[in-house]
Design a protein around this motif. Structure first.
Motif, mmCIF file in Angstrom:
data_model
loop_
_atom_site.group_PDB
_atom_site.id
_atom_site.type_symbol
_atom_site.label_atom_id
_atom_site.label_comp_id
_atom_site.label_asym_id
_atom_site.label_seq_id
_atom_site.Cartn_x
_atom_site.Cartn_y
_atom_site.Cartn_z
ATOM 1 N N ALA A 147 -0.057 -5.696 11.144
ATOM 2 C CA ALA A 147 -0.936 -6.767 10.674
ATOM 3 C C ALA A 147 -2.211 -6.822 11.478
ATOM 4 O O ALA A 147 -3.216 -7.305 11.018
ATOM 5 C CB ALA A 147 -0.231 -8.109 10.734
ATOM 6 N N ARG A 148 -2.192 -6.331 12.664
ATOM 7 C CA ARG A 148 -3.386 -6.377 13.506
ATOM 8 C C ARG A 148 -3.566 -5.008 14.151
ATOM 9 O O ARG A 148 -2.970 -4.722 15.192
ATOM 10 C CB ARG A 148 -3.253 -7.440 14.574
ATOM 11 C CG ARG A 148 -3.036 -8.843 14.051
ATOM 12 C CD ARG A 148 -3.093 -9.823 15.213
ATOM 13 N NE ARG A 148 -2.859 -11.168 14.738
ATOM 14 C CZ ARG A 148 -1.694 -11.791 14.842
ATOM 15 N NH1 ARG A 148 -0.667 -11.170 15.373
ATOM 16 N NH2 ARG A 148 -1.553 -13.013 14.396
ATOM 17 N N ALA A 149 -4.372 -4.163 13.526
ATOM 18 C CA ALA A 149 -4.543 -2.802 14.011
ATOM 19 C C ALA A 149 -5.170 -2.777 15.404
ATOM 20 O O ALA A 149 -4.922 -1.851 16.176
ATOM 21 C CB ALA A 149 -5.403 -2.009 13.029
ATOM 22 N N ALA A 162 -2.221 -4.612 7.264
ATOM 23 C CA ALA A 162 -2.519 -3.213 6.969
ATOM 24 C C ALA A 162 -1.520 -2.592 6.001
ATOM 25 O O ALA A 162 -1.781 -1.531 5.437
ATOM 26 C CB ALA A 162 -2.566 -2.402 8.266
ATOM 27 N N ARG A 163 -0.369 -3.224 5.789
ATOM 28 C CA ARG A 163 0.614 -2.703 4.834
ATOM 29 C C ARG A 163 0.262 -3.039 3.397
ATOM 30 O O ARG A 163 0.880 -2.547 2.464
ATOM 31 C CB ARG A 163 2.008 -3.257 5.150
ATOM 32 C CG ARG A 163 2.601 -2.768 6.455
ATOM 33 C CD ARG A 163 4.061 -3.210 6.594
ATOM 34 N NE ARG A 163 4.179 -4.657 6.702
ATOM 35 C CZ ARG A 163 4.664 -5.452 5.753
ATOM 36 N NH1 ARG A 163 5.039 -4.951 4.598
ATOM 37 N NH2 ARG A 163 4.746 -6.760 5.942
ATOM 38 N N PHE A 164 -0.737 -3.917 3.206
ATOM 39 C CA PHE A 164 -1.082 -4.390 1.868
ATOM 40 C C PHE A 164 -2.369 -3.739 1.369
ATOM 41 O O PHE A 164 -3.289 -3.460 2.136
ATOM 42 C CB PHE A 164 -1.277 -5.904 1.869
ATOM 43 C CG PHE A 164 -0.011 -6.703 2.039
ATOM 44 C CD1 PHE A 164 1.238 -6.089 2.008
ATOM 45 C CD2 PHE A 164 -0.063 -8.070 2.237
ATOM 46 C CE1 PHE A 164 2.396 -6.820 2.167
ATOM 47 C CE2 PHE A 164 1.086 -8.818 2.388
ATOM 48 C CZ PHE A 164 2.329 -8.193 2.360
ATOM 49 N N ALA A 169 0.819 -1.203 0.000
ATOM 50 C CA ALA A 169 0.000 0.000 0.000
ATOM 51 C C ALA A 169 0.861 1.265 0.000
ATOM 52 O O ALA A 169 0.408 2.319 -0.442
ATOM 53 C CB ALA A 169 -0.932 0.005 1.209
ATOM 54 N N GLY A 170 2.101 1.151 0.474
ATOM 55 C CA GLY A 170 2.967 2.320 0.558
ATOM 56 C C GLY A 170 3.397 2.875 -0.781
ATOM 57 O O GLY A 170 3.840 4.028 -0.865
#
Length: 515
Positions: free
Chosen positions: A392-394, A48-50, A18-19
Protein backbone atom coordinates in the motif's frame (compact mmCIF):
# COMPACT_ATOMS: atom_id res chain seq x y z
CA UNK A 1 -40.96 1.16 -5.22
CA UNK A 2 -39.04 1.84 -2.01
CA UNK A 3 -40.33 3.83 0.95
CA UNK A 4 -38.78 6.95 -0.70
CA UNK A 5 -40.55 6.18 -3.98
CA UNK A 6 -37.39 5.11 -5.83
CA UNK A 7 -37.30 2.40 -8.47
CA UNK A 8 -35.09 -0.51 -7.46
CA UNK A 9 -31.64 -0.79 -9.02
CA UNK A 10 -28.93 -3.38 -8.56
CA UNK A 11 -25.18 -3.41 -9.11
CA UNK A 12 -21.87 -5.02 -8.22
CA UNK A 13 -18.81 -3.93 -6.25
CA UNK A 14 -15.72 -5.55 -7.79
CA UNK A 15 -12.20 -5.46 -6.32
CA UNK A 16 -9.92 -3.66 -8.84
CA UNK A 17 -7.09 -6.19 -8.56
CA UNK A 18 -4.11 -5.33 -10.74
CA UNK A 19 -2.90 -8.94 -10.57
CA UNK A 20 -5.74 -10.16 -12.81
CA UNK A 21 -6.95 -7.12 -14.69
CA UNK A 22 -8.64 -9.13 -17.46
CA UNK A 23 -10.74 -10.98 -14.89
CA UNK A 24 -11.86 -7.69 -13.33
CA UNK A 25 -13.07 -6.38 -16.68
CA UNK A 26 -14.72 -9.73 -17.42
CA UNK A 27 -16.73 -9.51 -14.17
CA UNK A 28 -17.96 -6.07 -15.21
CA UNK A 29 -18.95 -7.46 -18.60
CA UNK A 30 -20.79 -10.32 -16.86
CA UNK A 31 -22.79 -7.80 -14.83
CA UNK A 32 -23.64 -6.01 -18.08
CA UNK A 33 -24.80 -9.24 -19.75
CA UNK A 34 -26.87 -10.28 -16.73
CA UNK A 35 -28.84 -7.04 -16.87
CA UNK A 36 -27.53 -5.37 -13.72
CA UNK A 37 -27.64 -1.59 -13.56
CA UNK A 38 -24.30 -0.64 -12.10
CA UNK A 39 -20.63 -1.67 -11.83
CA UNK A 40 -18.52 0.00 -9.13
CA UNK A 41 -14.91 -0.13 -7.93
CA UNK A 42 -13.28 1.09 -4.73
CA UNK A 43 -10.63 3.79 -5.01
CA UNK A 44 -7.42 3.55 -2.99
CA UNK A 45 -4.71 5.27 -5.08
CA UNK A 46 -2.06 4.40 -2.49
CA UNK A 47 -2.82 0.68 -2.86
CA UNK A 48 -0.27 -0.74 -5.31
CA UNK A 49 -2.25 -4.00 -5.66
CA UNK A 50 -5.17 -2.11 -7.22
CA UNK A 51 -5.69 -0.75 -10.70
CA UNK A 52 -6.23 2.98 -10.94
CA UNK A 53 -9.97 3.34 -10.51
CA UNK A 54 -10.63 6.04 -13.09
CA UNK A 55 -8.62 4.25 -15.77
CA UNK A 56 -10.51 1.06 -14.98
CA UNK A 57 -13.89 2.81 -15.18
CA UNK A 58 -12.97 4.13 -18.61
CA UNK A 59 -11.98 0.71 -19.92
CA UNK A 60 -15.11 -0.92 -18.48
CA UNK A 61 -17.33 1.76 -19.99
CA UNK A 62 -15.73 1.10 -23.37
CA UNK A 63 -16.18 -2.69 -23.13
CA UNK A 64 -19.79 -2.74 -21.90
CA UNK A 65 -23.01 -1.65 -23.57
CA UNK A 66 -25.64 -0.60 -21.05
CA UNK A 67 -24.39 -0.85 -17.47
CA UNK A 68 -23.53 2.35 -15.58
CA UNK A 69 -20.12 2.73 -13.95
CA UNK A 70 -19.12 4.55 -10.74
CA UNK A 71 -16.31 4.79 -8.19
CA UNK A 72 -17.33 3.40 -4.80
CA UNK A 73 -16.11 5.85 -3.56
CA UNK A 74 -13.53 8.21 -5.13
CA UNK A 75 -10.67 9.30 -2.86
CA UNK A 76 -10.93 13.09 -3.23
CA UNK A 77 -7.81 14.01 -1.21
CA UNK A 78 -5.74 12.52 -4.04
CA UNK A 79 -7.96 13.62 -6.93
CA UNK A 80 -8.40 17.38 -7.56
CA UNK A 81 -12.14 17.97 -7.91
CA UNK A 82 -11.80 20.24 -10.96
CA UNK A 83 -10.02 17.42 -12.81
CA UNK A 84 -12.62 14.92 -11.52
CA UNK A 85 -15.39 17.12 -12.94
CA UNK A 86 -13.87 17.15 -16.42
CA UNK A 87 -13.01 13.46 -16.31
CA UNK A 88 -16.50 12.44 -15.20
CA UNK A 89 -18.20 14.65 -17.79
CA UNK A 90 -15.90 13.34 -20.53
CA UNK A 91 -16.54 9.70 -19.65
CA UNK A 92 -20.26 10.38 -19.44
CA UNK A 93 -20.20 11.80 -22.97
CA UNK A 94 -18.08 8.95 -24.32
CA UNK A 95 -20.22 6.26 -22.65
CA UNK A 96 -23.58 7.71 -23.66
CA UNK A 97 -24.57 8.92 -20.21
CA UNK A 98 -23.54 5.91 -18.10
CA UNK A 99 -21.53 7.52 -15.30
CA UNK A 100 -22.34 8.12 -11.63
CA UNK A 101 -19.96 9.67 -9.13
CA UNK A 102 -19.41 8.21 -5.68
CA UNK A 103 -17.26 10.46 -3.49
CA UNK A 104 -15.53 10.07 -0.14
CA UNK A 105 -13.88 12.53 2.22
CA UNK A 106 -10.80 10.32 2.52
CA UNK A 107 -9.44 7.66 4.84
CA UNK A 108 -6.05 6.07 5.60
CA UNK A 109 -4.32 9.39 5.79
CA UNK A 110 -0.86 7.84 6.12
CA UNK A 111 -1.30 6.38 2.64
CA UNK A 112 -2.64 9.69 1.31
CA UNK A 113 0.32 11.61 2.73
CA UNK A 114 2.74 9.02 1.32
CA UNK A 115 1.33 9.77 -2.13
CA UNK A 116 1.85 13.49 -1.70
CA UNK A 117 -1.60 14.37 -0.37
CA UNK A 118 -2.34 16.68 2.54
CA UNK A 119 -3.50 15.26 5.85
CA UNK A 120 -6.83 16.76 6.92
CA UNK A 121 -8.63 16.55 10.24
CA UNK A 122 -12.16 15.10 10.30
CA UNK A 123 -13.85 18.51 10.16
CA UNK A 124 -11.50 19.76 7.44
CA UNK A 125 -12.16 16.64 5.36
CA UNK A 126 -15.92 17.19 5.48
CA UNK A 127 -15.50 20.84 4.51
CA UNK A 128 -13.17 19.85 1.68
CA UNK A 129 -15.71 17.35 0.36
CA UNK A 130 -18.53 19.89 0.35
CA UNK A 131 -16.30 22.39 -1.45
CA UNK A 132 -15.27 19.70 -3.95
CA UNK A 133 -18.91 18.99 -4.80
CA UNK A 134 -19.43 22.72 -5.36
CA UNK A 135 -16.40 22.80 -7.69
CA UNK A 136 -17.61 19.79 -9.68
CA UNK A 137 -21.11 21.11 -10.12
CA UNK A 138 -19.90 24.60 -11.02
CA UNK A 139 -17.81 23.21 -13.88
CA UNK A 140 -20.71 21.07 -15.11
CA UNK A 141 -23.06 24.08 -15.15
CA UNK A 142 -22.26 25.32 -18.66
CA UNK A 143 -25.35 27.53 -18.78
CA UNK A 144 -24.26 29.74 -15.90
CA UNK A 145 -22.76 33.10 -16.88
CA UNK A 146 -19.04 33.79 -16.68
CA UNK A 147 -16.27 31.62 -15.36
CA UNK A 148 -16.82 29.19 -12.50
CA UNK A 149 -15.97 30.50 -9.04
CA UNK A 150 -15.85 28.72 -5.69
CA UNK A 151 -14.31 30.49 -2.71
CA UNK A 152 -13.43 27.55 -0.51
CA UNK A 153 -10.84 27.05 2.19
CA UNK A 154 -9.46 23.87 0.58
CA UNK A 155 -10.82 23.88 -2.99
CA UNK A 156 -11.29 26.98 -5.12
CA UNK A 157 -12.19 28.08 -8.63
CA UNK A 158 -11.13 31.52 -9.80
CA UNK A 159 -13.07 32.01 -13.01
CA UNK A 160 -12.37 28.60 -14.57
CA UNK A 161 -13.93 27.81 -17.94
CA UNK A 162 -17.05 25.70 -17.54
CA UNK A 163 -17.56 22.37 -19.24
CA UNK A 164 -17.75 20.00 -20.81
CA UNK A 165 -21.35 19.34 -19.84
CA UNK A 166 -22.12 15.70 -18.96
CA UNK A 167 -24.41 13.76 -21.29
CA UNK A 168 -26.92 13.41 -18.45
CA UNK A 169 -27.34 14.64 -14.87
CA UNK A 170 -24.59 12.72 -13.08
CA UNK A 171 -25.66 11.64 -9.60
CA UNK A 172 -23.22 12.56 -6.83
CA UNK A 173 -23.32 9.91 -4.10
CA UNK A 174 -21.46 10.25 -0.82
CA UNK A 175 -20.09 7.50 1.41
CA UNK A 176 -20.99 8.70 4.90
CA UNK A 177 -21.47 7.38 8.45
CA UNK A 178 -20.93 10.21 10.92
CA UNK A 179 -23.31 13.08 11.71
CA UNK A 180 -21.50 15.88 9.83
CA UNK A 181 -21.15 13.76 6.71
CA UNK A 182 -24.79 12.71 6.88
CA UNK A 183 -25.77 16.35 7.15
CA UNK A 184 -23.68 17.07 4.05
CA UNK A 185 -25.56 14.34 2.18
CA UNK A 186 -28.86 15.96 3.06
CA UNK A 187 -27.69 19.42 2.00
CA UNK A 188 -25.88 18.79 -1.29
CA UNK A 189 -25.67 15.15 -2.41
CA UNK A 190 -27.85 13.08 -4.71
CA UNK A 191 -27.34 9.83 -2.84
CA UNK A 192 -26.13 8.17 0.37
CA UNK A 193 -23.78 5.20 -0.13
CA UNK A 194 -22.79 3.31 3.06
CA UNK A 195 -21.76 -0.35 3.39
CA UNK A 196 -23.93 -2.77 5.34
CA UNK A 197 -21.00 -4.56 7.08
CA UNK A 198 -20.02 -1.26 8.72
CA UNK A 199 -23.50 -0.53 10.07
CA UNK A 200 -25.16 -1.57 13.29
CA UNK A 201 -28.91 -2.16 13.79
CA UNK A 202 -30.71 1.15 13.63
CA UNK A 203 -27.93 3.02 11.78
CA UNK A 204 -29.84 3.17 8.50
CA UNK A 205 -32.93 4.54 10.21
CA UNK A 206 -30.91 7.09 12.18
CA UNK A 207 -28.85 8.06 9.13
CA UNK A 208 -31.94 8.53 7.01
CA UNK A 209 -33.50 10.72 9.69
CA UNK A 210 -30.44 12.95 9.90
CA UNK A 211 -30.21 13.22 6.11
CA UNK A 212 -33.92 14.01 5.85
CA UNK A 213 -33.69 16.75 8.49
CA UNK A 214 -30.73 18.34 6.73
CA UNK A 215 -32.50 18.15 3.37
CA UNK A 216 -35.67 19.77 4.71
CA UNK A 217 -33.66 22.52 6.40
CA UNK A 218 -32.09 23.23 3.00
CA UNK A 219 -35.50 23.30 1.30
CA UNK A 220 -34.91 19.98 -0.45
CA UNK A 221 -37.22 17.00 -0.76
CA UNK A 222 -35.61 14.02 1.05
CA UNK A 223 -37.05 11.78 -1.68
CA UNK A 224 -34.65 13.43 -4.14
CA UNK A 225 -31.77 11.69 -2.35
CA UNK A 226 -31.31 8.07 -3.46
CA UNK A 227 -30.36 5.60 -0.73
CA UNK A 228 -27.75 3.07 -1.88
CA UNK A 229 -26.15 0.22 0.05
CA UNK A 230 -23.14 -2.04 -0.47
CA UNK A 231 -24.12 -5.54 0.69
CA UNK A 232 -22.53 -8.96 0.97
CA UNK A 233 -23.43 -11.72 -1.47
CA UNK A 234 -24.90 -13.77 1.40
CA UNK A 235 -27.66 -11.30 2.33
CA UNK A 236 -30.98 -13.01 1.46
CA UNK A 237 -33.60 -11.51 -0.82
CA UNK A 238 -36.09 -11.13 2.03
CA UNK A 239 -33.66 -8.95 3.96
CA UNK A 240 -32.93 -6.79 0.93
CA UNK A 241 -36.66 -6.36 0.37
CA UNK A 242 -37.08 -5.33 4.02
CA UNK A 243 -34.29 -2.78 3.66
CA UNK A 244 -36.01 -1.37 0.59
CA UNK A 245 -39.42 -1.11 2.24
CA UNK A 246 -38.39 -0.06 5.76
CA UNK A 247 -35.16 1.89 5.19
CA UNK A 248 -35.76 3.21 1.69
CA UNK A 249 -32.79 1.55 0.03
CA UNK A 250 -33.24 1.99 -3.72
CA UNK A 251 -29.93 0.61 -4.98
CA UNK A 252 -28.25 -2.57 -3.75
CA UNK A 253 -24.62 -3.13 -4.74
CA UNK A 254 -23.39 -6.66 -4.08
CA UNK A 255 -19.73 -7.16 -3.18
CA UNK A 256 -18.71 -10.04 -5.44
CA UNK A 257 -15.52 -11.08 -7.24
CA UNK A 258 -16.94 -14.25 -8.75
CA UNK A 259 -18.91 -14.63 -11.99
CA UNK A 260 -21.16 -17.31 -10.50
CA UNK A 261 -22.06 -15.06 -7.55
CA UNK A 262 -22.88 -12.20 -9.91
CA UNK A 263 -25.05 -14.49 -12.04
CA UNK A 264 -26.86 -15.84 -8.99
CA UNK A 265 -27.48 -12.33 -7.69
CA UNK A 266 -28.81 -11.13 -11.05
CA UNK A 267 -30.98 -14.14 -11.91
CA UNK A 268 -32.22 -15.27 -8.50
CA UNK A 269 -31.89 -12.55 -5.86
CA UNK A 270 -32.86 -9.50 -7.94
CA UNK A 271 -36.15 -10.94 -9.27
CA UNK A 272 -37.05 -12.18 -5.78
CA UNK A 273 -36.42 -8.75 -4.23
CA UNK A 274 -38.50 -7.02 -6.89
CA UNK A 275 -41.34 -9.47 -6.34
CA UNK A 276 -41.25 -9.15 -2.56
CA UNK A 277 -41.18 -5.36 -2.64
CA UNK A 278 -44.01 -5.22 -5.16
CA UNK A 279 -46.07 -7.61 -3.01
CA UNK A 280 -45.31 -5.75 0.21
CA UNK A 281 -43.18 -8.57 1.60
CA UNK A 282 -39.66 -8.84 2.87
CA UNK A 283 -40.31 -8.01 6.51
CA UNK A 284 -37.63 -8.96 8.97
CA UNK A 285 -37.91 -12.57 10.15
CA UNK A 286 -38.10 -13.25 13.86
CA UNK A 287 -34.63 -13.36 15.47
CA UNK A 288 -33.21 -16.75 16.23
CA UNK A 289 -32.03 -15.44 19.59
CA UNK A 290 -34.32 -14.78 22.50
CA UNK A 291 -36.31 -11.55 22.19
CA UNK A 292 -34.78 -8.52 23.79
CA UNK A 293 -38.12 -7.19 25.00
CA UNK A 294 -39.89 -8.50 28.11
CA UNK A 295 -41.42 -11.95 28.09
CA UNK A 296 -44.81 -10.41 28.84
CA UNK A 297 -44.74 -8.58 25.52
CA UNK A 298 -47.39 -8.82 22.89
CA UNK A 299 -47.32 -8.20 19.15
CA UNK A 300 -44.04 -6.46 18.32
CA UNK A 301 -42.48 -7.24 21.70
CA UNK A 302 -43.34 -3.96 23.42
CA UNK A 303 -44.92 -4.19 26.91
CA UNK A 304 -48.60 -3.24 26.86
CA UNK A 305 -51.04 -2.25 29.54
CA UNK A 306 -54.55 -3.57 30.11
CA UNK A 307 -55.94 -1.15 27.52
CA UNK A 308 -53.52 -2.45 24.91
CA UNK A 309 -51.43 0.72 24.69
CA UNK A 310 -47.68 0.41 24.54
CA UNK A 311 -45.98 1.98 27.53
CA UNK A 312 -43.28 3.23 25.19
CA UNK A 313 -45.93 4.82 22.99
CA UNK A 314 -47.20 6.63 26.08
CA UNK A 315 -43.65 7.53 27.04
CA UNK A 316 -42.73 8.71 23.54
CA UNK A 317 -39.28 7.11 23.73
CA UNK A 318 -38.53 3.84 21.92
CA UNK A 319 -35.72 1.52 23.01
CA UNK A 320 -33.44 0.01 20.38
CA UNK A 321 -34.64 -3.32 19.03
CA UNK A 322 -32.33 -6.34 19.00
CA UNK A 323 -32.55 -7.82 15.49
CA UNK A 324 -31.00 -11.11 16.60
CA UNK A 325 -27.97 -10.85 14.30
CA UNK A 326 -24.87 -12.41 15.86
CA UNK A 327 -21.33 -12.49 14.45
CA UNK A 328 -19.34 -14.51 17.01
CA UNK A 329 -18.78 -18.24 16.59
CA UNK A 330 -20.60 -19.03 19.83
CA UNK A 331 -23.15 -17.32 22.06
CA UNK A 332 -21.60 -15.30 24.86
CA UNK A 333 -24.77 -14.48 26.82
CA UNK A 334 -27.60 -16.79 27.89
CA UNK A 335 -30.29 -14.47 26.59
CA UNK A 336 -33.15 -16.94 27.09
CA UNK A 337 -32.69 -16.86 30.88
CA UNK A 338 -32.91 -13.08 31.22
CA UNK A 339 -35.52 -11.87 33.72
CA UNK A 340 -37.94 -9.11 32.74
CA UNK A 341 -39.71 -6.40 34.68
CA UNK A 342 -43.52 -6.21 34.78
CA UNK A 343 -45.03 -3.53 32.52
CA UNK A 344 -46.23 -0.30 34.07
CA UNK A 345 -49.94 0.40 34.37
CA UNK A 346 -52.03 2.61 32.08
CA UNK A 347 -52.37 5.18 34.86
CA UNK A 348 -48.65 6.03 34.70
CA UNK A 349 -47.76 9.39 33.18
CA UNK A 350 -44.35 10.83 32.40
CA UNK A 351 -42.90 14.29 32.80
CA UNK A 352 -40.75 16.00 30.21
CA UNK A 353 -37.78 15.53 32.52
CA UNK A 354 -38.55 11.82 32.79
CA UNK A 355 -38.64 11.46 29.01
CA UNK A 356 -35.26 13.20 28.79
CA UNK A 357 -33.79 10.77 31.33
CA UNK A 358 -34.99 7.75 29.34
CA UNK A 359 -33.85 9.29 26.07
CA UNK A 360 -30.43 10.04 27.53
CA UNK A 361 -29.73 6.37 28.25
CA UNK A 362 -30.44 5.55 24.59
CA UNK A 363 -28.24 8.45 23.46
CA UNK A 364 -25.33 7.15 25.52
CA UNK A 365 -25.86 3.67 24.12
CA UNK A 366 -26.01 5.04 20.57
CA UNK A 367 -22.62 6.64 21.10
CA UNK A 368 -21.24 3.26 22.21
CA UNK A 369 -22.77 1.59 19.14
CA UNK A 370 -21.22 4.15 16.81
CA UNK A 371 -17.84 3.75 18.44
CA UNK A 372 -18.08 -0.03 18.12
CA UNK A 373 -18.92 0.37 14.42
CA UNK A 374 -15.80 2.48 13.95
CA UNK A 375 -13.68 -0.11 15.75
CA UNK A 376 -14.97 -2.86 13.47
CA UNK A 377 -14.48 -0.62 10.44
CA UNK A 378 -10.84 0.03 11.31
CA UNK A 379 -10.19 -3.70 11.73
CA UNK A 380 -11.98 -4.54 8.48
CA UNK A 381 -9.90 -2.00 6.55
CA UNK A 382 -6.63 -3.26 8.03
CA UNK A 383 -7.62 -6.81 7.07
CA UNK A 384 -8.59 -5.67 3.56
CA UNK A 385 -5.05 -4.43 2.99
CA UNK A 386 -6.06 -0.91 2.00
CA UNK A 387 -2.99 0.19 3.98
CA UNK A 388 -0.14 -2.31 4.28
CA UNK A 389 3.58 -2.28 4.77
CA UNK A 390 4.42 -4.21 1.61
CA UNK A 391 2.20 -2.91 -1.14
CA UNK A 392 0.00 0.00 0.00
CA UNK A 393 2.91 2.33 0.51
CA UNK A 394 5.75 1.74 -1.94
CA UNK A 395 7.90 4.47 -0.35
CA UNK A 396 7.38 3.49 3.28
CA UNK A 397 8.58 0.57 5.32
CA UNK A 398 6.78 -1.72 7.72
CA UNK A 399 6.34 1.15 10.14
CA UNK A 400 3.26 2.14 8.17
CA UNK A 401 1.44 -1.04 9.09
CA UNK A 402 2.54 -0.66 12.70
CA UNK A 403 1.11 2.86 12.64
CA UNK A 404 -2.21 1.51 11.40
CA UNK A 405 -2.13 -1.11 14.15
CA UNK A 406 -1.39 1.63 16.66
CA UNK A 407 -4.48 3.50 15.43
CA UNK A 408 -6.60 0.41 16.00
CA UNK A 409 -5.11 -0.16 19.42
CA UNK A 410 -5.48 3.44 20.53
CA UNK A 411 -9.07 3.56 19.38
CA UNK A 412 -9.88 0.36 21.24
CA UNK A 413 -8.29 1.68 24.41
CA UNK A 414 -10.40 4.85 24.23
CA UNK A 415 -13.57 2.97 23.40
CA UNK A 416 -13.09 0.36 26.13
CA UNK A 417 -12.49 3.10 28.68
CA UNK A 418 -15.78 4.75 27.74
CA UNK A 419 -17.67 1.48 28.13
CA UNK A 420 -16.05 0.76 31.49
CA UNK A 421 -16.86 4.25 32.78
CA UNK A 422 -20.48 3.99 31.68
CA UNK A 423 -20.93 0.63 33.34
CA UNK A 424 -19.21 1.82 36.50
CA UNK A 425 -21.75 4.64 36.83
CA UNK A 426 -24.61 2.22 36.36
CA UNK A 427 -23.32 -0.28 38.91
CA UNK A 428 -22.38 2.33 41.53
CA UNK A 429 -25.25 4.79 41.23
CA UNK A 430 -28.13 4.11 38.87
CA UNK A 431 -28.73 0.46 39.71
CA UNK A 432 -28.92 0.91 43.53
CA UNK A 433 -31.25 3.88 43.05
CA UNK A 434 -33.65 1.87 40.89
CA UNK A 435 -33.70 -1.15 43.21
CA UNK A 436 -34.34 1.10 46.20
CA UNK A 437 -37.18 2.85 44.42
CA UNK A 438 -38.68 -0.35 42.99
CA UNK A 439 -37.48 -3.61 44.62
CA UNK A 440 -39.19 -5.67 41.91
CA UNK A 441 -36.45 -4.57 39.53
CA UNK A 442 -33.80 -6.43 41.54
CA UNK A 443 -33.64 -9.57 39.31
CA UNK A 444 -33.18 -7.45 36.19
CA UNK A 445 -30.59 -5.25 37.89
CA UNK A 446 -28.66 -8.30 39.11
CA UNK A 447 -28.65 -9.76 35.61
CA UNK A 448 -27.47 -6.50 34.04
CA UNK A 449 -24.63 -6.29 36.58
CA UNK A 450 -23.60 -9.87 35.75
CA UNK A 451 -23.58 -9.03 32.04
CA UNK A 452 -21.33 -6.06 32.75
CA UNK A 453 -18.75 -8.57 34.00
CA UNK A 454 -19.05 -10.55 30.76
CA UNK A 455 -18.50 -7.38 28.73
CA UNK A 456 -15.60 -6.40 30.98
CA UNK A 457 -13.94 -9.76 30.23
CA UNK A 458 -14.65 -9.30 26.51
CA UNK A 459 -12.93 -5.91 26.55
CA UNK A 460 -9.88 -7.40 28.27
CA UNK A 461 -9.73 -10.13 25.63
CA UNK A 462 -9.74 -7.46 22.90
CA UNK A 463 -6.79 -5.81 24.66
CA UNK A 464 -4.97 -9.13 24.94
CA UNK A 465 -5.72 -9.97 21.30
CA UNK A 466 -4.29 -6.62 20.22
CA UNK A 467 -1.06 -7.36 22.09
CA UNK A 468 -0.93 -10.74 20.33
CA UNK A 469 -1.60 -9.13 16.95
CA UNK A 470 1.20 -6.59 17.38
CA UNK A 471 3.69 -9.45 17.61
CA UNK A 472 1.91 -11.59 14.98
CA UNK A 473 0.89 -9.02 12.31
CA UNK A 474 -0.32 -11.65 9.88
CA UNK A 475 -2.70 -13.27 12.35
CA UNK A 476 -6.08 -11.54 12.59
CA UNK A 477 -8.08 -14.50 13.87
CA UNK A 478 -7.80 -13.76 17.56
CA UNK A 479 -8.51 -10.03 17.31
CA UNK A 480 -11.43 -10.65 14.96
CA UNK A 481 -12.88 -13.27 17.28
CA UNK A 482 -12.45 -10.98 20.30
CA UNK A 483 -14.15 -8.03 18.62
CA UNK A 484 -16.95 -10.31 17.39
CA UNK A 485 -17.57 -11.50 20.94
CA UNK A 486 -17.55 -7.91 22.21
CA UNK A 487 -19.95 -6.91 19.44
CA UNK A 488 -22.49 -9.63 20.25
CA UNK A 489 -22.30 -9.13 23.99
CA UNK A 490 -22.46 -5.34 23.94
CA UNK A 491 -25.21 -4.89 21.34
CA UNK A 492 -27.42 -7.54 22.93
CA UNK A 493 -26.83 -6.12 26.40
CA UNK A 494 -27.53 -2.51 25.41
CA UNK A 495 -30.84 -3.43 23.80
CA UNK A 496 -31.88 -5.56 26.79
CA UNK A 497 -30.95 -2.79 29.19
CA UNK A 498 -32.95 -0.21 27.26
CA UNK A 499 -36.12 -2.34 27.15
CA UNK A 500 -35.86 -2.98 30.89
CA UNK A 501 -34.68 0.39 32.21
CA UNK A 502 -35.74 3.26 29.95
CA UNK A 503 -39.29 3.22 31.30
CA UNK A 504 -38.32 2.86 35.00
CA UNK A 505 -35.76 5.64 34.61
CA UNK A 506 -38.38 7.91 33.07
CA UNK A 507 -40.94 7.01 35.74
CA UNK A 508 -38.68 6.94 38.83
CA UNK A 509 -36.31 9.70 37.77
CA UNK A 510 -32.58 10.07 37.79
CA UNK A 511 -30.29 12.95 36.83
CA UNK A 512 -29.30 12.50 33.15
CA UNK A 513 -25.73 13.60 33.80
CA UNK A 514 -25.20 10.45 35.86
CA UNK A 515 -26.35 8.00 33.19
Amino acid sequence: MTSYGHDLRFGVFVTPSAGDADAVVALAQAADREGLDLVTFQDHPYQARFLDTWTLLSVVAARTERVHVAPNVLNLPLRPPAVVARAAASLDILSGGRVALGLGAGAFWDGIVAMGGTRLGPGEAVTALEEAIAVIRALWDVDAPGGARVDGTVHRLAGAARGPAPAHDIGVWVGAYKPRMLGLVGRVADGWLPSLPYLQPGDLRAGNARIDRAALAEGRDPADIRRLLNVGADVPAAELARLAREDGIGTFIVMADDAAAIRSFATEVVPAVRELVAAGGGTRPAPAAAPAAPATAEGDGTPTDAAGASEYERLGVTPTADDGVRVAAAAVLDEASRPHRPPSGPEVTYTRRGRLVGRHLIDVHDMLRRELTELRDILAQVRAGAVSAGDARASLNAMALRQNDWTLGAFCARYCAVVATHHGLEDDAIFPHLVTAEPGLAPVIDRLADEHLVIHDAIHEVDAALVHHMTHPGDFDRIQAAIDVLTDALLSHLSYEEWELVEPLARLGFHPGQV
